[in-house]
Design a protein around this motif. Structure first.
Motif, mmCIF file in Angstrom:
data_model
loop_
_atom_site.group_PDB
_atom_site.id
_atom_site.type_symbol
_atom_site.label_atom_id
_atom_site.label_comp_id
_atom_site.label_asym_id
_atom_site.label_seq_id
_atom_site.Cartn_x
_atom_site.Cartn_y
_atom_site.Cartn_z
ATOM 1 N N LEU A 138 9.244 -4.875 3.577
ATOM 2 C CA LEU A 138 8.362 -3.951 2.867
ATOM 3 C C LEU A 138 8.111 -4.539 1.486
ATOM 4 O O LEU A 138 9.059 -4.793 0.741
ATOM 5 C CB LEU A 138 9.011 -2.574 2.750
ATOM 6 N N GLU A 154 6.039 -3.924 -2.018
ATOM 7 C CA GLU A 154 5.231 -3.010 -2.832
ATOM 8 C C GLU A 154 4.372 -3.785 -3.820
ATOM 9 O O GLU A 154 4.744 -4.870 -4.274
ATOM 10 C CB GLU A 154 6.125 -2.052 -3.624
ATOM 11 N N CYS A 160 2.079 -0.621 0.063
ATOM 12 C CA CYS A 160 3.279 -1.133 0.718
ATOM 13 C C CYS A 160 2.836 -1.901 1.951
ATOM 14 O O CYS A 160 2.313 -1.311 2.900
ATOM 15 C CB CYS A 160 4.205 0.011 1.104
ATOM 16 N N ALA A 194 3.789 -3.801 5.199
ATOM 17 C CA ALA A 194 4.935 -3.748 6.107
ATOM 18 C C ALA A 194 4.819 -4.805 7.195
ATOM 19 O O ALA A 194 3.719 -5.117 7.661
ATOM 20 C CB ALA A 194 5.013 -2.361 6.732
ATOM 21 N N ILE A 204 6.642 5.910 7.107
ATOM 22 C CA ILE A 204 6.729 5.147 5.858
ATOM 23 C C ILE A 204 6.729 6.133 4.695
ATOM 24 O O ILE A 204 5.919 7.069 4.685
ATOM 25 C CB ILE A 204 5.530 4.197 5.691
ATOM 26 N N CYS A 257 9.125 1.592 -1.547
ATOM 27 C CA CYS A 257 8.614 1.882 -0.215
ATOM 28 C C CYS A 257 9.784 1.874 0.761
ATOM 29 O O CYS A 257 10.663 0.998 0.675
ATOM 30 C CB CYS A 257 7.591 0.814 0.170
ATOM 31 N N ALA A 317 11.056 2.784 5.054
ATOM 32 C CA ALA A 317 10.558 2.914 6.424
ATOM 33 C C ALA A 317 11.706 3.178 7.379
ATOM 34 O O ALA A 317 12.849 2.752 7.158
ATOM 35 C CB ALA A 317 9.822 1.639 6.833
ATOM 36 N N GLY A 367 12.009 -1.479 0.256
ATOM 37 C CA GLY A 367 11.413 -2.602 -0.445
ATOM 38 C C GLY A 367 12.135 -2.857 -1.753
ATOM 39 O O GLY A 367 13.114 -2.181 -2.080
#
Length: 122
Positions: free
Chosen positions: A4, A6, A22, A24, A34, A96, A98, A113
């Motif tokens: 991730l 940003e 972000c 991915a 996310i 960020c 996930a 991230g």
């Protein structure tokens, strides 16, 4: 490997806007949720927004509701956070996150991230 990245942070005056992105990779983007956390100096991390890519449902913390908008670009595997009406309280590092769970599990999202700094000057 989940990655991730940003981007979009920076310095903005109070009342202004910024758009965080972000990017991915490394997982099935369409099956994941996310989200965004932020951490201000001396404060706990706060989960502020999330989008579930499987059904498009979204979540916003009360602190950003009505000012921030999260959106997902599935073609580019990117999630954006449009931040409007920024104030000094929004100054923080934004992360960020996930996970393959729904946004209900935001506090427990496993992948993070590196973060991007947002500074709002008053």
């Amino acid at each position: 490997e989940v990655q991730l990245v940003e981007s979009g942070g920076g310095l903005v005056q109070a009342g202004g806007s910024l758009r965080l992105s972000c990017a991915a990779s490394g997982f099935a983007f369409d099956d994941y949720a996310i989200g965004w956390f932020r951490q201000a100096p001396g404060k706990e991390r706060e989960g502020i927004s999330c989008i579930s890519n499987d059904d498009g449902s979204t979540y916003y913390a009360d602190s950003v509701k009505g000012r921030f908008t999260i959106s997902s670009d599935n073609a580019r595997n990117t999630v954006n956070l449009q931040m409007n009406s920024l104030n000094a309280e929004d100054t923080a590092v934004y992360y960020c996150v996930a996970d393959d769970r729904s946004c209900l599990g935001l506090p427990f999202f496993a992948s993070w991230g590196q973060g991007t700094q947002v500074t709002v000057s008053s």
